[in-house]
Design a protein around this motif. Structure first.
Motif, PDB file in Angstrom:
ATOM      1  N   VAL A  67      -4.605  -3.110   4.157  1.00 42.82           N
ATOM      2  CA  VAL A  67      -6.043  -3.387   4.031  1.00 42.82           C
ATOM      3  C   VAL A  67      -6.612  -3.846   5.378  1.00 42.82           C
ATOM      4  CG1 VAL A  67      -7.790  -4.852   2.938  1.00 42.82           C
ATOM      5  CG2 VAL A  67      -5.915  -3.916   1.562  1.00 42.82           C
ATOM      6  N   LYS A  68      -5.916  -4.756   6.025  1.00 43.36           N
ATOM      7  CA  LYS A  68      -6.394  -5.239   7.329  1.00 43.36           C
ATOM      8  C   LYS A  68      -6.528  -4.092   8.326  1.00 43.36           C
ATOM      9  CE  LYS A  68      -4.378  -9.868   7.118  1.00 43.36           C
ATOM     10  NZ  LYS A  68      -3.329 -10.708   7.713  1.00 43.36           N
ATOM     11  N   ASN A  69      -5.562  -3.195   8.336  1.00 45.08           N
ATOM     12  CA  ASN A  69      -5.609  -2.060   9.263  1.00 45.08           C
ATOM     13  C   ASN A  69      -6.729  -1.084   8.921  1.00 45.08           C
ATOM     14  OD1 ASN A  69      -3.459  -3.054  10.772  1.00 45.08           O
ATOM     15  ND2 ASN A  69      -1.935  -1.861   9.653  1.00 45.08           N
ATOM     16  N   LEU A  70      -7.040  -0.947   7.634  1.00 47.31           N
ATOM     17  CA  LEU A  70      -8.080  -0.004   7.215  1.00 47.31           C
ATOM     18  C   LEU A  70      -9.489  -0.492   7.510  1.00 47.31           C
ATOM     19  CD1 LEU A  70      -6.594   1.234   3.816  1.00 47.31           C
ATOM     20  CD2 LEU A  70      -7.037   2.647   5.850  1.00 47.31           C
ATOM     21  N   VAL A  71      -9.765  -1.768   7.273  1.00 47.26           N
ATOM     22  CA  VAL A  71     -11.151  -2.245   7.396  1.00 47.26           C
ATOM     23  C   VAL A  71     -11.320  -3.479   8.279  1.00 47.26           C
ATOM     24  CG1 VAL A  71     -11.831  -1.257   5.170  1.00 47.26           C
ATOM     25  CG2 VAL A  71     -11.037  -3.642   5.269  1.00 47.26           C
ATOM     26  N   GLY A  72     -10.261  -3.964   8.850  1.00 49.13           N
ATOM     27  CA  GLY A  72     -10.315  -5.209   9.618  1.00 49.13           C
ATOM     28  C   GLY A  72     -11.257  -5.204  10.800  1.00 49.13           C
ATOM     29  N   LYS A  73     -11.452  -4.046  11.417  1.00 50.01           N
ATOM     30  CA  LYS A  73     -12.314  -3.978  12.594  1.00 50.01           C
ATOM     31  C   LYS A  73     -13.759  -3.617  12.247  1.00 50.01           C
ATOM     32  CE  LYS A  73      -8.512  -2.826  15.649  1.00 50.01           C
ATOM     33  NZ  LYS A  73      -7.885  -1.839  16.505  1.00 50.01           N
ATOM     34  N   ASN A  74     -14.006  -3.277  10.998  1.00 47.33           N
ATOM     35  CA  ASN A  74     -15.364  -2.895  10.579  1.00 47.33           C
ATOM     36  C   ASN A  74     -16.280  -4.114  10.568  1.00 47.33           C
ATOM     37  OD1 ASN A  74     -14.181  -0.422  10.199  1.00 47.33           O
ATOM     38  ND2 ASN A  74     -14.337  -0.442   7.978  1.00 47.33           N
ATOM     39  N   MET A  75     -17.542  -3.885  10.838  1.00 44.67           N
ATOM     40  CA  MET A  75     -18.506  -4.983  10.915  1.00 44.67           C
ATOM     41  C   MET A  75     -19.474  -5.001   9.724  1.00 44.67           C
ATOM     42  SD  MET A  75     -17.273  -6.346  13.484  1.00 44.67           S
ATOM     43  CE  MET A  75     -18.342  -7.677  13.908  1.00 44.67           C
TER      44      MET A  75
END
Length: 179
Positions: free
Chosen positions: A141-149
């Motif tokens: 989950v962190k890898n999929l959406v962690g950088k999204n704002m």
């Protein structure tokens, strides 16, 4: 008439005393069970606060029942997270694929915790393993959406961080049963 009133008073006192004593013993048993789990968790204060606020854990009379409750709490939270992410996928077409992956990750956590719950009595070590592999799903989950704002991604990240704290309690629960 006096004897009857005195007898009635004594009976009432005995019943009331037993009720208070049983309540004390019950609370003491659940507190000991929760403490046995939370001693094995890094964030002990969060663990105690969470489990004492969760009725199935707070009313547990054995360590095993408290551990089952902790696993149940994790399943419930992961299930609700999966529902949220599925809704977010429909509302955010540009992130649909990422949110679908997050939903799958939370669904995997639910299944792993169900497996852990079923194995807890016979094989606490296997149960512990099933809980520990859930961190693979939180990493996904962190890898999929962690950088999204966007707001939905940030909410999913907050849910994932909370899931990690609940999983730590679940690990503590399996260790408390397994020794």
């Amino acid at each position: 008439m006096m004897v009857s009133s005195s007898s009635s008073s004594s009976s009432c006192f005995v019943v009331l005393s037993l009720a208070v004593l049983l309540q004390f013993l019950f609370v003491s048993a659940s507190t000991k069970s929760i403490d046995a789990i939370c001693q094995r968790v890094t964030d002990k204060a969060f663990c105690v606060k969470t489990l004492t606020a969760y009725p199935p854990a707070a009313s547990a009379s054995t360590r095993f029942q408290a551990a089952k409750a902790a696993l149940s709490l994790g399943m419930s939270y992961a299930g609700k997270s999966a529902v949220y992410v599925a809704k977010a996928a429909k509302e955010n077409p540009n992130l649909k694929k990422q949110f679908a992956g997050c939903k799958d990750a939370f669904t995997t956590i639910v299944y792993s915790l169900k497996s852990a719950s079923m194995e807890l009595k016979e094989s606490p070590d296997t149960s512990n393993y099933d809980v520990m592999v859930c961190t693979d799903s939180t990493t996904i989950v962190k890898n999929l959406v962690g950088k999204n704002m966007d707001k939905a991604s940030k909410t999913v990240m907050s849910m994932t961080l909370m899931m990690e704290k609940i999983l730590a309690i679940a690990v503590g629960a399996t260790l408390a049963v397994g020794g």
